[in-house]
Scaffold this motif. Sequence first.
Motif, PDB file in Angstrom:
ATOM      1  N   GLU A  47      37.106  59.472  -9.171  1.00 46.75           N
ATOM      2  CA  GLU A  47      36.180  60.016 -10.149  1.00 46.75           C
ATOM      3  C   GLU A  47      34.827  59.328  -9.931  1.00 46.75           C
ATOM      4  O   GLU A  47      34.758  58.107  -9.847  1.00 46.75           O
ATOM      5  N   TYR A  48      33.792  60.135  -9.780  1.00 47.13           N
ATOM      6  CA  TYR A  48      32.461  59.614  -9.464  1.00 47.13           C
ATOM      7  C   TYR A  48      31.518  59.816 -10.633  1.00 47.13           C
ATOM      8  O   TYR A  48      31.593  60.831 -11.330  1.00 47.13           O
ATOM      9  N   SER A  49      30.601  58.880 -10.798  1.00 52.03           N
ATOM     10  CA  SER A  49      29.564  59.074 -11.810  1.00 52.03           C
ATOM     11  C   SER A  49      28.573  60.092 -11.265  1.00 52.03           C
ATOM     12  O   SER A  49      28.506  60.344 -10.064  1.00 52.03           O
ATOM     13  N   ILE A  50      27.781  60.646 -12.140  1.00 53.44           N
ATOM     14  CA  ILE A  50      26.785  61.630 -11.733  1.00 53.44           C
ATOM     15  C   ILE A  50      25.768  61.009 -10.784  1.00 53.44           C
ATOM     16  O   ILE A  50      25.148  61.703  -9.978  1.00 53.44           O
TER      17      ILE A  50
ATOM     18  N   ARG B 124      38.923  55.083 -10.281  1.00 48.93           N
ATOM     19  CA  ARG B 124      40.204  55.761 -10.089  1.00 48.93           C
ATOM     20  C   ARG B 124      40.817  56.072 -11.452  1.00 48.93           C
ATOM     21  O   ARG B 124      40.848  55.229 -12.343  1.00 48.93           O
ATOM     22  N   GLN B 125      41.302  57.283 -11.584  1.00 49.45           N
ATOM     23  CA  GLN B 125      42.020  57.664 -12.798  1.00 49.45           C
ATOM     24  C   GLN B 125      43.430  57.088 -12.707  1.00 49.45           C
ATOM     25  O   GLN B 125      43.849  56.590 -11.651  1.00 49.45           O
TER      26      GLN B 125
ATOM     27  N   VAL C 289      32.473  63.372 -12.015  1.00 47.46           N
ATOM     28  CA  VAL C 289      32.846  64.469 -11.128  1.00 47.46           C
ATOM     29  C   VAL C 289      33.972  64.012 -10.211  1.00 47.46           C
ATOM     30  O   VAL C 289      34.058  62.839  -9.859  1.00 47.46           O
ATOM     31  N   LYS C 290      34.803  64.954  -9.845  1.00 48.77           N
ATOM     32  CA  LYS C 290      35.879  64.673  -8.899  1.00 48.77           C
ATOM     33  C   LYS C 290      35.350  64.867  -7.488  1.00 48.77           C
ATOM     34  O   LYS C 290      34.286  65.423  -7.267  1.00 48.77           O
ATOM     35  N   ILE C 291      36.117  64.429  -6.521  1.00 45.40           N
ATOM     36  CA  ILE C 291      35.677  64.434  -5.129  1.00 45.40           C
ATOM     37  C   ILE C 291      35.340  65.840  -4.634  1.00 45.40           C
ATOM     38  O   ILE C 291      34.356  66.025  -3.909  1.00 45.40           O
ATOM     39  N   GLY C 292      36.109  66.833  -5.034  1.00 43.81           N
ATOM     40  CA  GLY C 292      35.837  68.204  -4.605  1.00 43.81           C
ATOM     41  C   GLY C 292      34.494  68.711  -5.111  1.00 43.81           C
ATOM     42  O   GLY C 292      33.742  69.369  -4.389  1.00 43.81           O
ATOM     43  N   GLU C 293      34.203  68.411  -6.358  1.00 42.80           N
ATOM     44  CA  GLU C 293      32.929  68.835  -6.938  1.00 42.80           C
ATOM     45  C   GLU C 293      31.765  68.075  -6.299  1.00 42.80           C
ATOM     46  O   GLU C 293      30.712  68.647  -6.019  1.00 42.80           O
ATOM     47  N   LEU C 294      31.958  66.787  -6.054  1.00 43.97           N
ATOM     48  CA  LEU C 294      30.923  65.997  -5.395  1.00 43.97           C
ATOM     49  C   LEU C 294      30.651  66.563  -4.000  1.00 43.97           C
ATOM     50  O   LEU C 294      29.499  66.690  -3.583  1.00 43.97           O
TER      51      LEU C 294
END
Length: 126
Positions: free
Chosen positions: A39-42, A32-33, A3-8
């Motif tokens: 980018e975060y793991s679930i 980091r991409q 997940v990206k930071i916004g979704e997290l």
Amino acid sequence: MKVKIGELSERTGASVRSLRYYERQGLLAPMRQDNGYREYSILALDQVQTIRFYLDLGFSTEQISGFLNCVLKNKEAFCEEVLPIYEQKLKEIDEQITLLNQIRGNLKDRITSIQLERNQVQEEKI
């Protein structure tokens, strides 16, 4: 799943700014991409919720960093790092309660004193 930071942020209720702060404090470690995006793991969902839980209990990020990994991997009861921090926090809270009770008592005394003075002045006018 990543997940990206916004979704997290959206899924945990933590602001993007808070997530970046948690990262600076070493509580979160996103990948980091190539373009630099976080980018975060679930698993970060649970991690952020745990961080927020302990912040709501009044712990600092520094205190949380001392036991977060253990709590995430094990149950709280199996993390020896947690108990002394809990005991210290409870001591701080007890000290704050004592101070607040003293302040409360002082304010009640002042209120009583002011009310008595007013009553005496009103009685003298009569």
